[in-house]
Design a protein around this motif. Structure first.
Motif, PDB file in Angstrom:
ATOM      1  N   THR A   1       5.403   0.610 -12.008  1.00  0.00           N
ATOM      2  CA  THR A   1       5.448   2.049 -12.310  1.00  0.00           C
ATOM      3  C   THR A   1       6.869   2.451 -12.715  1.00  0.00           C
ATOM      4  O   THR A   1       7.834   2.052 -12.075  1.00  0.00           O
ATOM      5  CB  THR A   1       5.027   2.853 -11.064  1.00  0.00           C
TER       6      THR A   1
ATOM      7  N   GLN B   1       2.051   3.612 -20.057  1.00  0.00           N
ATOM      8  CA  GLN B   1       1.575   4.998 -20.042  1.00  0.00           C
ATOM      9  C   GLN B   1       2.717   5.952 -20.368  1.00  0.00           C
ATOM     10  O   GLN B   1       3.856   5.698 -19.962  1.00  0.00           O
ATOM     11  CB  GLN B   1       1.150   5.345 -18.610  1.00  0.00           C
TER      12      GLN B   1
ATOM     13  N   ARG C   1      -1.490  -7.149 -13.091  1.00  0.00           N
ATOM     14  CA  ARG C   1      -0.813  -6.310 -12.088  1.00  0.00           C
ATOM     15  C   ARG C   1      -1.908  -5.494 -11.423  1.00  0.00           C
ATOM     16  O   ARG C   1      -2.605  -4.723 -12.084  1.00  0.00           O
ATOM     17  CB  ARG C   1       0.195  -5.368 -12.778  1.00  0.00           C
TER      18      ARG C   1
ATOM     19  N   TRP D   1       4.890   8.439  -4.581  1.00  0.00           N
ATOM     20  CA  TRP D   1       5.681   9.387  -5.366  1.00  0.00           C
ATOM     21  C   TRP D   1       5.155  10.797  -5.181  1.00  0.00           C
ATOM     22  O   TRP D   1       3.956  11.025  -5.007  1.00  0.00           O
ATOM     23  CB  TRP D   1       5.759   8.993  -6.853  1.00  0.00           C
TER      24      TRP D   1
ATOM     25  N   PHE E   1      -7.950  11.349 -20.328  1.00  0.00           N
ATOM     26  CA  PHE E   1      -7.119  10.436 -19.561  1.00  0.00           C
ATOM     27  C   PHE E   1      -7.808   9.126 -19.220  1.00  0.00           C
ATOM     28  O   PHE E   1      -7.167   8.095 -19.117  1.00  0.00           O
ATOM     29  CB  PHE E   1      -6.625  11.138 -18.305  1.00  0.00           C
TER      30      PHE E   1
ATOM     31  N   GLY F   1       4.858   6.813 -14.806  1.00  0.00           N
ATOM     32  CA  GLY F   1       3.762   6.231 -15.591  1.00  0.00           C
ATOM     33  C   GLY F   1       3.778   4.718 -15.448  1.00  0.00           C
ATOM     34  O   GLY F   1       4.803   4.113 -15.129  1.00  0.00           O
ATOM     35  N   MET F   2       2.638   4.136 -15.684  1.00  0.00           N
ATOM     36  CA  MET F   2       2.482   2.685 -15.599  1.00  0.00           C
ATOM     37  C   MET F   2       3.310   2.007 -16.696  1.00  0.00           C
ATOM     38  O   MET F   2       3.377   2.508 -17.819  1.00  0.00           O
ATOM     39  CB  MET F   2       0.995   2.454 -15.857  1.00  0.00           C
TER      40      MET F   2
ATOM     41  N   SER G   1      -6.670  -0.164  -9.962  1.00  0.00           N
ATOM     42  CA  SER G   1      -6.033  -0.208 -11.282  1.00  0.00           C
ATOM     43  C   SER G   1      -5.615  -1.648 -11.565  1.00  0.00           C
ATOM     44  O   SER G   1      -4.806  -2.216 -10.825  1.00  0.00           O
ATOM     45  CB  SER G   1      -4.827   0.732 -11.248  1.00  0.00           C
TER      46      SER G   1
HETATM   47  O1  LIG Z   1      -0.240   2.604 -11.664  1.00  0.00           O
HETATM   48  C1  LIG Z   1       0.829   3.088 -12.018  1.00  0.00           C
HETATM   49  O2  LIG Z   1       1.853   2.419 -12.168  1.00  0.00           O
HETATM   50  C2  LIG Z   1       0.901   4.561 -12.319  1.00  0.00           C
HETATM   51  C3  LIG Z   1      -0.468   5.138 -12.532  1.00  0.00           C
HETATM   52  C4  LIG Z   1      -0.461   6.506 -13.039  1.00  0.00           C
HETATM   53  O3  LIG Z   1       0.510   7.194 -13.093  1.00  0.00           O
HETATM   54  C5  LIG Z   1      -1.738   7.090 -13.476  1.00  0.00           C
HETATM   55  O4  LIG Z   1      -2.745   6.387 -13.539  1.00  0.00           O
HETATM   56  O5  LIG Z   1      -1.745   8.289 -13.803  1.00  0.00           O
END
Ligand SMILES: O=C(O)CCC(=O)C(=O)O
Length: 318
Positions: A197, A133, A250, A233, A69, A240-241, A124
């Motif tokens: 997201t 993602q 972002r 959430w 990951f 997911g991103m 992030s």
């Molecule tokens: O930052 C996001 O929009 C989601 C991040 C996420 O789901 C992850 O990193 O697993």
């Protein structure tokens, strides 16, 4: 019920979270808080890149068990398209203060109970052209309810990517409760264009993982939010991103909270720098799992309410 939109009403946010699997609290952070969190994060991210310590997310393998990951950024890449800045607890007072933020505390407590612990804590940065993602849940490891005449799947054998598309059953089918949730603190605005997201509303009640072979473009919505918002959430929600199609970064911080019986992603007893451990308040240490919960016997920190301290450790006696 309309889908969640940014609100300052924490009661509504709680209902949104329970009903749709996510909520958005506007103005959770002041402008000054956003500026100091973002400034420290961007500075740390640049320093980690220069030191060859940058990480970005890898592809989620479609083979159960093939998790990959986060991956170190290849040496030839100057600037990763997406950068994770991990274990923020060690990387600035501003990050430590955020753990006890009243808005996230209240909302996480509504879902998980008052004794939640911090499971992971990452910055992030999704840069221009940063990739989308695959949808996933943050509770893929949760053992599922089973029929009493069924041999159980050994819980320790569960791997990311299992449990999708197999048996979505009737409305009254039993599903596992949420024992984890994630907060996205938006340090820049989140828009459909810059990779907000993506979530599938209501998926937290499906009892399933998303199928990694599908993109769910018809079901997923973008969680658009202003700068300074708290998005939360439920860990069962498919999310997911998104892809960043703009020319700006972002920027967000993701804090993951677990109910106290679930093992945290980060082993804080190993990860916390000793000087920070020394200075940390009992409240912060409790959130990092230094306090026994549901303990039985008189071992180190075994009584509820005790913080485990080095001086409590008993060695071989004669
Ligand atoms: O930052 C996001 O929009 C989601 C991040 C996420 O789901 C992850 O990193 O697993």
């Amino acid at each position: 019920m309309p889908l969640p939109s940014p609100t300052a009403d924490l009661d509504r946010a709680e209902v949104d979270l329970l009903t749709h699997g996510y909520c958005i609290v506007a103005d959770a952070l002041s402008e000054a808080e956003v500026a100091s969190l973002r400034g420290r994060l961007v500075e740390q991210a640049a320093a980690e890149r220069r030191a060859g310590l940058a990480y970005e997310f890898g592809e989620l393998s479609r083979d159960a068990g093939g998790e990959n990951f986060t991956i170190p950024v290849a040496a030839e890449v100057d600037i990763p398209k997406h950068q994770f800045i991990g274990v923020l607890i060690n990387k600035g007072t501003v990050f430590r203060d955020l753990v006890s933020h009243p808005v996230s505390d209240r909302t996480a407590t509504a879902l998980l109970g008052a004794d939640w612990v911090l499971s992971a804590y990452d910055g992030s940065i999704v840069r221009p052209d940063g990739p989308q993602q695959a949808l996933h849940t943050d509770q893929w490891w949760m053992p599922r309810p089973q029929a009493r005449n069924q041999r159980q799947r050994p819980p320790g054998d569960v791997r990311r990517g299992e449990f999708h598309g197999t048996d979505i059953g009737p409305e009254d089918k039993l599903i596992a409760p949420a024992v984890s949730c994630t907060v996205g603190w938006t340090l820049t605005e989140f828009t459909a264009e810059n990779g907000a997201t993506r979530v599938v509303p209501g998926s937290h009640l499906s009892g399933e993982e998303p199928d990694p072979a599908q993109d769910y473009d018809n079901e997923a919505v973008c969680v658009e939010a202003p700068e300074g918002a708290m998005i939360m959430w439920d860990a069962r929600t498919w999310h997911g991103m998104g892809k960043n199609r703009t020319e700006q970064d972002r920027i967000a911080i993701n804090t993951v909270y677990n109910a106290p019986m679930a093992r945290t992603q980060i082993n804080w007893q190993v990860a916390l720098l000793p000087d920070i451990r020394e200075e940390a308040s009992p409240e912060l240490l409790a959130r990092l799992g230094y306090m026994a919960w549901g303990g039985y016997y008189g071992r180190v920190g075994a009584a509820d309410g005790d913080i485990a301290r080095a001086q409590d450790v008993i060695g071989e006696l004669a």
